[in-house]
Design an enzyme around this catalytic site. Sequence first.
Site, mmCIF file in Angstrom:
data_model
loop_
_atom_site.group_PDB
_atom_site.id
_atom_site.type_symbol
_atom_site.label_atom_id
_atom_site.label_comp_id
_atom_site.label_asym_id
_atom_site.label_seq_id
_atom_site.Cartn_x
_atom_site.Cartn_y
_atom_site.Cartn_z
ATOM 1 N N SER A 39 0.817 -1.223 0.000
ATOM 2 C CA SER A 39 0.000 0.000 0.000
ATOM 3 C C SER A 39 0.849 1.271 0.000
ATOM 4 C CB SER A 39 -0.930 0.003 1.217
ATOM 5 O OG SER A 39 -0.192 -0.192 2.405
ATOM 6 N N ASN B 287 -2.721 -2.513 12.879
ATOM 7 C CA ASN B 287 -4.173 -2.307 12.772
ATOM 8 C C ASN B 287 -4.634 -1.048 13.502
ATOM 9 O OD1 ASN B 287 -4.000 -4.675 11.435
ATOM 10 N ND2 ASN B 287 -5.119 -5.912 12.928
ATOM 11 N N THR C 39 -39.856 27.033 -11.801
ATOM 12 C CA THR C 39 -40.191 25.670 -11.389
ATOM 13 C C THR C 39 -40.315 24.906 -12.704
ATOM 14 O OG1 THR C 39 -42.564 26.046 -11.431
ATOM 15 C CG2 THR C 39 -41.478 26.416 -9.322
ATOM 16 N N HIS C 40 -39.886 23.668 -12.714
ATOM 17 C CA HIS C 40 -39.866 22.859 -13.951
ATOM 18 C C HIS C 40 -39.027 23.527 -15.050
ATOM 19 C CE1 HIS C 40 -43.365 20.771 -12.124
ATOM 20 N NE2 HIS C 40 -43.747 22.001 -11.825
ATOM 21 N N SER D 210 -12.477 26.452 -28.072
ATOM 22 C CA SER D 210 -12.602 25.249 -28.904
ATOM 23 C C SER D 210 -11.456 25.232 -29.903
ATOM 24 C CB SER D 210 -13.938 25.292 -29.640
ATOM 25 O OG SER D 210 -13.890 24.493 -30.794
ATOM 26 N N LYS E 46 -16.112 30.045 -29.719
ATOM 27 C CA LYS E 46 -16.522 29.369 -28.487
ATOM 28 C C LYS E 46 -15.812 29.862 -27.234
ATOM 29 C CE LYS E 46 -19.476 25.996 -29.072
ATOM 30 N NZ LYS E 46 -19.208 24.928 -28.188
ATOM 31 N N ASN F 297 -16.298 28.224 -23.524
ATOM 32 C CA ASN F 297 -17.076 27.160 -22.873
ATOM 33 C C ASN F 297 -16.946 27.180 -21.350
ATOM 34 O OD1 ASN F 297 -17.868 26.144 -25.383
ATOM 35 N ND2 ASN F 297 -16.000 24.924 -25.561
ATOM 36 N N GLU G 182 -18.704 22.477 -15.882
ATOM 37 C CA GLU G 182 -19.021 21.122 -16.375
ATOM 38 C C GLU G 182 -18.172 20.064 -15.666
ATOM 39 O OE1 GLU G 182 -18.562 21.295 -20.624
ATOM 40 O OE2 GLU G 182 -20.052 22.884 -20.792
ATOM 41 N N TYR H 209 -10.210 -6.506 12.203
ATOM 42 C CA TYR H 209 -9.541 -6.014 11.000
ATOM 43 C C TYR H 209 -9.507 -7.080 9.903
ATOM 44 C CZ TYR H 209 -6.092 -4.293 7.737
ATOM 45 O OH TYR H 209 -5.471 -3.886 6.583
ATOM 46 N N GLN I 159 -7.969 -1.939 3.584
ATOM 47 C CA GLN I 159 -6.914 -1.156 2.923
ATOM 48 C C GLN I 159 -7.492 -0.391 1.726
ATOM 49 O OE1 GLN I 159 -2.780 -2.601 2.655
ATOM 50 N NE2 GLN I 159 -3.164 -2.820 0.483
ATOM 51 N N LYS J 194 -8.409 3.668 1.358
ATOM 52 C CA LYS J 194 -7.523 4.822 1.230
ATOM 53 C C LYS J 194 -7.583 5.550 -0.105
ATOM 54 C CE LYS J 194 -4.905 2.918 4.791
ATOM 55 N NZ LYS J 194 -5.898 1.817 4.819
HETATM 56 N N1 ARG Z 1 -1.886 -1.276 4.811
HETATM 57 C C1 ARG Z 1 -2.788 -1.772 5.802
HETATM 58 C C2 ARG Z 1 -4.137 -1.070 5.670
HETATM 59 O O1 ARG Z 1 -4.197 -0.081 5.050
HETATM 60 C C3 ARG Z 1 -2.213 -1.542 7.155
HETATM 61 C C4 ARG Z 1 -2.682 -2.488 8.208
HETATM 62 C C5 ARG Z 1 -2.055 -3.804 8.000
HETATM 63 N N2 ARG Z 1 -2.481 -4.731 8.955
HETATM 64 C C6 ARG Z 1 -2.425 -6.045 8.732
HETATM 65 N N3 ARG Z 1 -2.823 -6.821 9.665
HETATM 66 N N4 ARG Z 1 -1.950 -6.528 7.626
HETATM 67 O O2 ARG Z 1 -5.133 -1.494 6.139
#
Ligand code: ARG
Length: 469
Positions: A23, A110, A155-156, A277, A283, A285, A290, A317, A322, A325
């Site tokens: 990660s 964890n 409205t509408h 454009s 143009k 825009n 958007e 956990y 993971q 994130k």
């Molecule tokens: N990279 C892990 C996460 O984002 C960290 C926690 C890892 N814990 C484990 N027991 N492997 O959740």
Amino acid sequence: MAQLWGGRFTKDTDQLVYNFNASISFDQKFFKQDIEGSIAHVIMLQKQGILTGEEKDAIVKGLTQIREEVESGSLQITSEYEDIHSFVEANLIDRIGDAGKKLHTGRSRNDQVALDMRLYTRLEVLQTDWLLRELLTELLKIMEDNIHTYMPGFTHLQKAQPVTLAHHVGAYFEMFKRDRLRLKDIYKRMNYCPLGAGALAGTTYPLDRAYTASLLGFEGPTLNSMDSVSDRDYIIEFLSAAATIMMHLSRFCEEIIIWNSNEYRFVEIDDAYSTGSSIMPQKKNPDIAELVRGKTGRVYGALISILTTMKGIPLAYNKDMQEDKELTFDAIDTVKGCLALFTGMVKTMQFRKDIMAQSAMRGFTNATDAADYLVKKGVPFRDAHSIIGKLVLTCIDKNKSIDEMSIEELKEICDVFEPDVYDAISLETCVNKRLTLGAPGPEAMKDVIRICKDYLEDEWQNKDEEYLQ
Ligand code: ARG
């Protein structure tokens, strides 16, 4: 491959598995929070007699150096580490030796990752709130300047009754104000510290969890170690608030796109916030509006994604978490970016007040007021409604607005009409007489603007105390 857990393994991890599991490419985003949490942890360990003063000092010094070097760019976070926690710990051990190996005493990744993510998100809640405040400040300026700027209310997407620009923008002020209240509420609920929960069942070391929590600015420690490592409610709540902010921005963008169109021309988006454009030279825009509208889907996607990830996870956990994130980081960056750009666009946008007022005068926006005029002269409302309906049909036939009809023409439809009708159905009267609180009449608007102003000022003064503890 640099891992924290090789002891019970006899084979190396398959490279594809390593890559899939790692990660570090994204959790490096909270390297500062990881270090901040570790420093608080070792200060507490020393207070509890689990580390010596020298060990604590060496660890704090080493961690501080790592943070400074990463910040200055002299130390690179590389993919040879599985995650940011391993990177920091391995670097610390390289620097200070055995004392570094004690950093993880009474802790698991964890509760560590649960803390890092909470610290990161907590700060982002504040930054998002700050950006909303900037936007509200701009909206309030537009409101103050435009209590007499008439425009059609719809409205509408059909012209309904006249309002003012202050009133229309005031509707968005209320929406973004509620968004801030949501963030404040989420902040309070999330502001508890999971550190000390260990892997899932706490630890046998005599940790002082309340002390660590106070060092990190939390209200207190969380109360159940299994929940502490597996709770991602605060992310879901924040993404839900972010999705609502995006929905509000998107509705406003949709209106700006319509108002900026060649058909409406109510606003002119500044050159700095428009694009051209490659083929059509004429143009200009509204791409920013958007894009904000478009990015809304991305933030909704993050919310649905995390809800789906969490729905089948048994306690405590699991690695599925993971996945919280990347999508959270992306959604936060998106909502913050959109808020900043939207504020800039609105700040520089020109309102074509004359075109808005002309538009408010066409399309029979005073038909309700014409009916009310008859009611005041004694005609029952349902009859008045029907008379004005017929009058509108005649006007369409003659290609005139109600106030362009002569008194004779009006009397042909209903002899209750007198010359005072013109004043009763003028644009000014239609708006200015709407004086109940929350209506567009300028006097009512002034009261609301005062309340909005007080809200921004008061809330800001009380901010430190309530929000930052
Ligand atoms: N990279 C892990 C996460 O984002 C960290 C926690 C890892 N814990 C484990 N027991 N492997 O959740």
